[in-house]
Design an enzyme around this catalytic site. Structure first.
Site, PDB file in Angstrom:
ATOM      1  N   CYS A  78       0.916  -1.439  -0.085  1.00  0.00           N
ATOM      2  CA  CYS A  78       0.119   0.033  -0.166  1.00  0.00           C
ATOM      3  C   CYS A  78       0.841   1.075  -0.004  1.00  0.00           C
ATOM      4  CB  CYS A  78      -0.979  -0.153   0.970  1.00  0.00           C
ATOM      5  SG  CYS A  78      -2.381   1.152   0.967  1.00  0.00           S
ATOM      6  N   HIS A  92      -3.976  -5.087   0.529  1.00  0.00           N
ATOM      7  CA  HIS A  92      -3.160  -5.569   1.916  1.00  0.00           C
ATOM      8  C   HIS A  92      -3.321  -7.153   1.908  1.00  0.00           C
ATOM      9  CE1 HIS A  92      -2.683  -1.688   4.098  1.00  0.00           C
ATOM     10  NE2 HIS A  92      -3.496  -1.366   3.267  1.00  0.00           N
ATOM     11  N   GLU A 104      -2.134  -8.970   4.352  1.00  0.00           N
ATOM     12  CA  GLU A 104      -2.064  -9.439   5.602  1.00  0.00           C
ATOM     13  C   GLU A 104      -3.635  -9.550   6.076  1.00  0.00           C
ATOM     14  OE1 GLU A 104      -1.643  -5.084   6.031  1.00  0.00           O
ATOM     15  OE2 GLU A 104      -1.334  -6.458   4.533  1.00  0.00           O
TER      16      GLU A 104
END
Length: 509
Positions: free
Chosen positions: A79, A167, A169
């Site tokens: 990001c 993202h 994660e």
């Protein structure tokens, strides 16, 4: 040599999640502020740049010096990290016409890319950004796109440098762990050898070398962190460990006696201290939660110091500090703002003259539990819900007195006992009751009442960093509400908290 992935934090709310996902791969990683990059050693196998609330166009945006990292080891920008890499090399980053936040799908994937091995076109990803990369130098090769984002993923030609706009994660990115595996294991070459067993072996060995024949004192709380700390130290130095368990009057109902009995089965030197009056008196008239924490922290240190002085030749103070405490206690430009003070991190007064040992300060909470199971700690310790250091003081949203503490202990006991009886305790991450600074009108029998309101809170979570309110059965909530009102004198209304984290926190204070 401990293989390590270095994560540079630009202040994203998701930075710790990146670390959690890397740890799930049995690879050790560390988070460091973007402006405090550690010495780059051979142990560091790759670097991940986190997201950020900043825009690269902001005057005070975080701009790290990556000269010792880029082109020398694999690098992944996530990001903001991806936008920073593009911006710093001459690309154009500008505000998106529409803020891109939420689910998106990869409409194209370079199947030859090392980063995207095994991922599929159409895969769902999670976007969270207000800017987008409009153009980049010709050496930026696009490896993934969405309908709205051309540079959803790129690689810089001739380098093991990658950027992704989404993202990986977060769970909403369905194949995020696959991407991180490709980077950490495939590209960085990490061997996935960091396990609870290896942690115990290396930690006990290191503690033996560090402490030798020195005496160590540890403050036990009855919780997971301090109990696992005690077990590790006991393995390393045996009877040279002295544990002190302080009853501050703010524990759960009957907890002091129950926990002391459990500790006796662990072959630990445990000293129990009744300091209830001292803590309650010190908190008289205090409403502000931060002041409560500071008073409790100071009083605990005073009591602990007095008890420690009764033991001859103590050299070390052991603490059950875990990794989120360390991360959140950093106070520099960029990293996530500290939500509340952690008086167990860096709060030791100079006059105690003890050196600090923190065996768990590289672990997240769920990793502490895994280590505890590895060394044989009783499930009664490991599977308990988290309990705040200041205890019930931060679950009483007003000033503290003995009557309020006793009332909340009774309410909490009815709630937690009910969860156990109905097989619900282990389905939630944490559950507790809160005494509100509110009284409400009620009717009991033929009499009008004006009594206290309590809130029940139960959440599901994997690590406490994010949490959803637990959808407990209506029948259970009805029964436990009825039991509280009937059994606990002074309560005539029970409410249930259905807020998630974020935007709320798990605790109320």
């Amino acid at each position: 040599m401990q293989e390590t992935i270095l994560i540079l934090d630009f202040g994203s709310q998701y930075t710790q999640l990146i670390a959690r996902r890397v740890r799930e791969l049995n690879v050790y990683c560390e988070i460091h502020p973007f402006n405090k990059i550690p010495v780059i050693t051979d142990e560091i196998k790759g670097v991940i740049l986190s997201g950020s609330p900043y825009s690269v166009r902001d005057e005070n945006a975080p701009f790290p010096d990556l000269a010792k990292i880029r082109r020398k080891m694999p690098l992944l920008g996530v990001c903001y990290g991806a936008q920073y890499l593009a911006h710093s090399i001459g690309g154009v980053v500008a505000p998106s016409e529409i803020r891109e936040y939420g689910r998106a799908n990869l409409t194209s994937i370079d199947e030859k890319s090392e980063l995207l091995v095994g991922m599929s076109a159409g895969s769902q990803v999670w976007m969270s950004h207000a800017d987008t990369i409009l153009s980049a130098p010709e050496e930026f090769n696009v490896i993934a796109s969405t309908p709205d984002v051309l540079y959803a993923g790129y690689r810089i030609a001739g380098e093991q440098t990658f950027g992704i706009q989404f993202h990986p994660e977060v769970y909403h990115t369905v194949e995020g762990l696959k991407l991180l595996t490709n980077f950490v294991v495939g590209i960085c070459g990490c061997h996935q050898s960091w396990t609870p067993e290896s942690f115990v072996e290396t930690t006990v060995t290191a503690l033996k070398q560090k402490l030798g024949n020195d005496k160590v004192v540890l403050g036990l709380s009855g919780g997971v962190d301090s109990s696992v700390t005690a077990m590790l130290l006991n393995k390393a130095i045996g009877k040279n460990l002295y544990c002190i368990f302080v009853d501050n009057g703010l524990l759960r109902k009957n907890e002091f006696g129950t926990v002391m009995d459990r500790y006796k089965t662990l072959d630990l030197n445990v000293i129990g201290v009744d300091a209830r009056d001292l803590f309650i008196n010190a908190l008289e008239g205090v409403v502000d939660p931060e002041k409560k924490r500071k008073i409790i922290g100071k009083t605990f240190i005073d009591v602990f110091d007095a008890e420690a002085h009764k033991i001859q030749d103590i050299k070390w103070l052991a603490q059950g500090t875990i990794y989120p405490d360390v991360i959140e206690s950093h106070s520099v430009k960029g990293p996530s703002a500290t939500i509340k003070s952690h008086h167990n991190v860096g709060g030791l007064p100079d006059y105690m003259k003890l050196k600090i040992v923190e065996p768990l300060n590289s672990l997240f909470k769920d990793e502490v539990r895994k280590v505890g199971r590895t060394i044989g700690l009783d499930a009664e310790f490991l599977d308990r819900h988290p309990f705040p250091g200041p205890g019930l003081a931060v679950r009483i949203l007003s000033d503290i007195d003995r009557e309020k503490v006793s009332l909340l202990q009774e309410v909490d006991d009815v709630f937690i006992s009910g969860l156990y009886e109905h097989g619900l305790y282990h389905t939630v991450w944490q559950a507790f009751a809160v005494l509100l600074p509110v009284q409400s009108v009620g009717v009991m029998g033929d009499e009008r009442t004006y009594e206290n309101v309590v809130a029940l809170r139960a959440v599901t979570s994997t690590d406490g960093m994010t949490a959803d309110w637990a959808h407990l059965p209506y029948e259970f909530l009805a029964k436990v509400s009825n039991d509280i009102i009937n059994k606990v004198k002074g309560v005539n209304r029970v409410v249930y908290d259905i807020s998630s984290k974020p935007p709320a926190t798990i605790e109320w204070e």
